[in-house]
Write a protein that holds these residues in place. Structure first.
Motif, PDB file in Angstrom:
ATOM      1  N   ASN A 103     -21.803  99.587  14.516  1.00 52.32           N
ATOM      2  CA  ASN A 103     -22.739 100.362  15.338  1.00 52.32           C
ATOM      3  C   ASN A 103     -22.825  99.783  16.738  1.00 52.32           C
ATOM      4  O   ASN A 103     -23.201  98.630  16.928  1.00 52.32           O
ATOM      5  CB  ASN A 103     -24.135 100.355  14.711  1.00 52.32           C
ATOM      6  CG  ASN A 103     -24.182 101.169  13.436  1.00 52.32           C
ATOM      7  OD1 ASN A 103     -23.910 100.645  12.361  1.00 52.32           O
ATOM      8  ND2 ASN A 103     -24.476 102.447  13.555  1.00 52.32           N
ATOM      9  N   ARG A 116     -15.680 102.881  10.038  1.00 50.81           N
ATOM     10  CA  ARG A 116     -16.181 103.810  11.055  1.00 50.81           C
ATOM     11  C   ARG A 116     -16.776 103.024  12.220  1.00 50.81           C
ATOM     12  O   ARG A 116     -17.240 101.894  12.052  1.00 50.81           O
ATOM     13  CB  ARG A 116     -17.265 104.688  10.398  1.00 50.81           C
ATOM     14  CG  ARG A 116     -17.923 105.714  11.289  1.00 50.81           C
ATOM     15  CD  ARG A 116     -18.818 106.645  10.461  1.00 50.81           C
ATOM     16  NE  ARG A 116     -18.037 107.445   9.528  1.00 50.81           N
ATOM     17  CZ  ARG A 116     -17.382 108.559   9.842  1.00 50.81           C
ATOM     18  NH1 ARG A 116     -17.439 109.024  11.072  1.00 50.81           N
ATOM     19  NH2 ARG A 116     -16.689 109.213   8.941  1.00 50.81           N
ATOM     20  N   CYS A 141     -19.714 103.757  15.218  1.00 56.69           N
ATOM     21  CA  CYS A 141     -20.750 104.705  15.636  1.00 56.69           C
ATOM     22  C   CYS A 141     -21.135 104.397  17.079  1.00 56.69           C
ATOM     23  O   CYS A 141     -21.532 103.271  17.396  1.00 56.69           O
ATOM     24  CB  CYS A 141     -21.967 104.567  14.726  1.00 56.69           C
ATOM     25  SG  CYS A 141     -23.281 105.703  15.181  1.00 56.69           S
ATOM     26  N   SER A 156     -18.109 108.193  15.001  1.00 59.81           N
ATOM     27  CA  SER A 156     -19.273 109.088  15.039  1.00 59.81           C
ATOM     28  C   SER A 156     -19.991 108.923  16.359  1.00 59.81           C
ATOM     29  O   SER A 156     -20.052 107.820  16.904  1.00 59.81           O
ATOM     30  CB  SER A 156     -20.258 108.744  13.911  1.00 59.81           C
ATOM     31  OG  SER A 156     -19.718 109.059  12.670  1.00 59.81           O
ATOM     32  N   ASP A 166     -24.034 113.060  14.983  1.00 60.42           N
ATOM     33  CA  ASP A 166     -25.373 113.231  14.427  1.00 60.42           C
ATOM     34  C   ASP A 166     -26.370 113.389  15.559  1.00 60.42           C
ATOM     35  O   ASP A 166     -26.311 112.653  16.558  1.00 60.42           O
ATOM     36  CB  ASP A 166     -25.779 112.022  13.573  1.00 60.42           C
ATOM     37  CG  ASP A 166     -25.459 112.229  12.095  1.00 60.42           C
ATOM     38  OD1 ASP A 166     -24.679 113.150  11.769  1.00 60.42           O
ATOM     39  OD2 ASP A 166     -25.992 111.469  11.259  1.00 60.42           O
ATOM     40  N   HIS A 190     -30.237 112.848  11.947  1.00 61.55           N
ATOM     41  CA  HIS A 190     -30.915 111.645  11.465  1.00 61.55           C
ATOM     42  C   HIS A 190     -32.367 112.038  11.205  1.00 61.55           C
ATOM     43  O   HIS A 190     -33.001 112.632  12.074  1.00 61.55           O
ATOM     44  CB  HIS A 190     -30.899 110.555  12.531  1.00 61.55           C
ATOM     45  CG  HIS A 190     -29.694 109.687  12.475  1.00 61.55           C
ATOM     46  ND1 HIS A 190     -29.675 108.408  12.963  1.00 61.55           N
ATOM     47  CD2 HIS A 190     -28.465 109.911  11.974  1.00 61.55           C
ATOM     48  CE1 HIS A 190     -28.473 107.868  12.768  1.00 61.55           C
ATOM     49  NE2 HIS A 190     -27.724 108.776  12.183  1.00 61.55           N
ATOM     50  N   SER A 243     -28.708 112.465   7.337  1.00 66.01           N
ATOM     51  CA  SER A 243     -28.711 111.008   7.230  1.00 66.01           C
ATOM     52  C   SER A 243     -30.174 110.567   7.152  1.00 66.01           C
ATOM     53  O   SER A 243     -30.929 110.756   8.100  1.00 66.01           O
ATOM     54  CB  SER A 243     -28.078 110.370   8.468  1.00 66.01           C
ATOM     55  OG  SER A 243     -26.817 110.946   8.723  1.00 66.01           O
ATOM     56  N   GLY A 273     -25.308 109.757   5.076  1.00 60.71           N
ATOM     57  CA  GLY A 273     -24.904 109.927   6.470  1.00 60.71           C
ATOM     58  C   GLY A 273     -23.412 110.119   6.560  1.00 60.71           C
ATOM     59  O   GLY A 273     -22.785 110.654   5.642  1.00 60.71           O
ATOM     60  N   CYS A 274     -22.821 109.658   7.652  1.00 58.84           N
ATOM     61  CA  CYS A 274     -21.373 109.800   7.804  1.00 58.84           C
ATOM     62  C   CYS A 274     -20.689 108.935   6.743  1.00 58.84           C
ATOM     63  O   CYS A 274     -21.167 107.827   6.452  1.00 58.84           O
ATOM     64  CB  CYS A 274     -20.944 109.334   9.185  1.00 58.84           C
ATOM     65  SG  CYS A 274     -21.818 110.156  10.525  1.00 58.84           S
ATOM     66  N   CYS A 329     -20.766 104.850   6.378  1.00 60.72           N
ATOM     67  CA  CYS A 329     -21.887 104.247   7.104  1.00 60.72           C
ATOM     68  C   CYS A 329     -22.920 103.790   6.084  1.00 60.72           C
ATOM     69  O   CYS A 329     -23.685 104.596   5.578  1.00 60.72           O
ATOM     70  CB  CYS A 329     -22.501 105.245   8.075  1.00 60.72           C
ATOM     71  SG  CYS A 329     -23.896 104.541   8.961  1.00 60.72           S
ATOM     72  N   ARG A 371     -25.077 100.894   6.393  1.00 60.17           N
ATOM     73  CA  ARG A 371     -26.277 100.307   7.021  1.00 60.17           C
ATOM     74  C   ARG A 371     -27.047  99.343   6.116  1.00 60.17           C
ATOM     75  O   ARG A 371     -28.227  99.540   5.849  1.00 60.17           O
ATOM     76  CB  ARG A 371     -27.216 101.433   7.494  1.00 60.17           C
ATOM     77  CG  ARG A 371     -26.547 102.533   8.261  1.00 60.17           C
ATOM     78  CD  ARG A 371     -27.527 103.507   8.868  1.00 60.17           C
ATOM     79  NE  ARG A 371     -28.278 104.337   7.969  1.00 60.17           N
ATOM     80  CZ  ARG A 371     -27.852 105.499   7.454  1.00 60.17           C
ATOM     81  NH1 ARG A 371     -26.668 105.972   7.767  1.00 60.17           N
ATOM     82  NH2 ARG A 371     -28.625 106.191   6.644  1.00 60.17           N
TER      83      ARG A 371
HETATM   84  S1  SF4 Z   1     -24.887 108.145   9.767  1.00 55.27           S
HETATM   85 FE1  SF4 Z   1     -24.198 106.148  10.562  1.00 55.27          FE
HETATM   86  S2  SF4 Z   1     -22.258 106.533  11.580  1.00 55.27           S
HETATM   87 FE2  SF4 Z   1     -23.250 108.509  11.285  1.00 55.27          FE
HETATM   88  S3  SF4 Z   1     -24.318 108.847  13.208  1.00 55.27           S
HETATM   89 FE3  SF4 Z   1     -25.778 107.890  11.784  1.00 55.27          FE
HETATM   90  S4  SF4 Z   1     -25.668 105.671  12.200  1.00 55.27           S
HETATM   91 FE4  SF4 Z   1     -23.849 106.660  13.143  1.00 55.27          FE
END
Ligand code: SF4
Length: 347
Positions: A35, A96, A98, A128, A153, A200, A227, A300-301, A304, A306
């Motif tokens: 990220n 990924r 972001c 992303s 997103d 989000h 997400s 989410g994506c 991802c 987190r």
């Molecule tokens: S789900 Fe994760 S990768 Fe996708 S936009 Fe949100 S923080 Fe970024």
């Protein structure tokens, strides 16, 4: 000048994965998405009352925390070189990148430039874009996609106009508009395609569960993925003393997201009480406990995960960053406190 696009902040987990900071995550969780967050000497222009980057909290660029951890400032070129070295190595499991925006007039051109530079480094990971709709319009989204982004997103964060206005609109001296964010969802889907665009949504900002389910159903109907994030108070913000979202609320919302996103039920299958709390869901009889397991994973994506971004390490994981064990699924269903679900899956 130290500023994006040449400089970015890295999430603390990404900073560890890329070897700038020592350490590793509890229980060996891998941080599979890098990220990046933009950095500007004049800081974020918005004033969302749950965010550590907010204008009246940060009071300049030296701020500091977001999701309660530092985001170290790094040179983009150094970050991209390290990603390139580690890409494809299973020890790191990177999937990924972001590109996260601040609310700033330079946010979109710089996100496009950062995306372009990622590809110029020969990095093949998925990218992303996490955008603030106030500064990102359809033309920017098209440029992001042309620069090499795969997904986008829209960080609407709040579940309803009521909550949005209270935590990130005019009421709190911020300039974001609910209508613009809703419009941006459609633009994102048009440019990136269904389920390559999403929202989000933070649970625990003051919405009812019914409002959250309504927004999730709306987003899904428009072709956007969801997400989910669990509110956890950020020190020093106006919501710094608000309690984290209770586990039972979050578990119900996770189940709702999974059911809606996978077209297993729609909003008509939910029963709410007078306070808008989910009290029952009419789930088809053939859904098994194993099938329900991904509901409790980070959403989410793809890629991802987190880890520990919604709770303190060591407490109950709200977004589980790996495929949950059977025991985790059972305790998550129990935690949802929906009688019919408990009878159905736990007996
Ligand atoms: S789900 Fe994760 S990768 Fe996708 S936009 Fe949100 S923080 Fe970024």
């Amino acid at each position: 000048m130290i500023s994006s696009p040449d400089w970015v902040r890295l999430s603390f987990g990404a900073d560890m994965v890329l070897g700038f900071s020592p350490g590793q995550f509890l229980k060996g969780a891998l941080n599979t998405t890098i990220n990046l967050l933009q950095y500007y000497p004049d800081g974020c222009k918005a004033n969302c009352i749950y965010c550590g980057q907010a204008r009246e909290v940060a009071k300049g660029p030296e701020c500091k925390t977001l999701i309660r951890v530092e985001w170290p400032l790094r040179k983009l070129d150094d970050v991209l070189s390290r990603i390139k070295e580690r890409e494809g190595n299973p020890e790191y499991g990177l999937q990924r990148i972001c590109v996260g925006q601040l609310a700033h007039p330079r946010a979109s051109p710089d996100a496009i430039e950062i995306t372009r530079r990622i590809r110029e480094h020969g990095i093949e990971l998925q990218i992303s874009e996490l955008v603030t709709a106030t500064y990102t319009f359809k033309k920017h989204m098209i440029e992001m996609r042309n620069a090499g982004a795969d997904m986008i997103d829209v960080a609407i964060d709040a579940a309803s106009k009521r909550v949005f206005d209270a935590v990130r609109g005019k009421t709190v001296r911020s300039m974001h508009s609910w209508d613009r964010y809703i419009q941006a969802i459609d633009e994102a889907v048009e440019v990136f395609g269904k389920m390559n665009a999403g929202i989000h949504l933070i649970i625990g900002l003051g919405e009812t569960e019914k409002e959250a389910v309504e927004l999730m159903q709306y987003a899904h109907n428009r072709g956007a993925k969801i997400s989910l994030f669990a509110f956890y108070p950020e020190y020093g913000t106006p919501l710094g003393n608000k309690k984290p979202v209770p586990l039972n609320v979050y578990r119900r919302t996770q189940i709702a997201r999974w059911l809606i996103e996978n077209d297993i039920v729609d909003i008509n299958s939910f029963k709410f009480d007078e306070k808008g709390r989910i009290i029952d869901i009419d789930i088809p009889a053939d859904i098994s406990l194993e099938e329900l397991a991904p509901a409790f994973m980070t959403s989410g994506c793809p890629g991802c995960n987190r880890p520990y971004s919604n709770e303190k390490p060591g407490s109950r994981l709200k977004n589980i960053p790996w495929y949950p064990t059977k025991n985790q699924v059972i305790s998550s269903i129990r935690a949802a406190e929906i009688d019919n679900l408990a009878k159905r899956f736990l007996n």
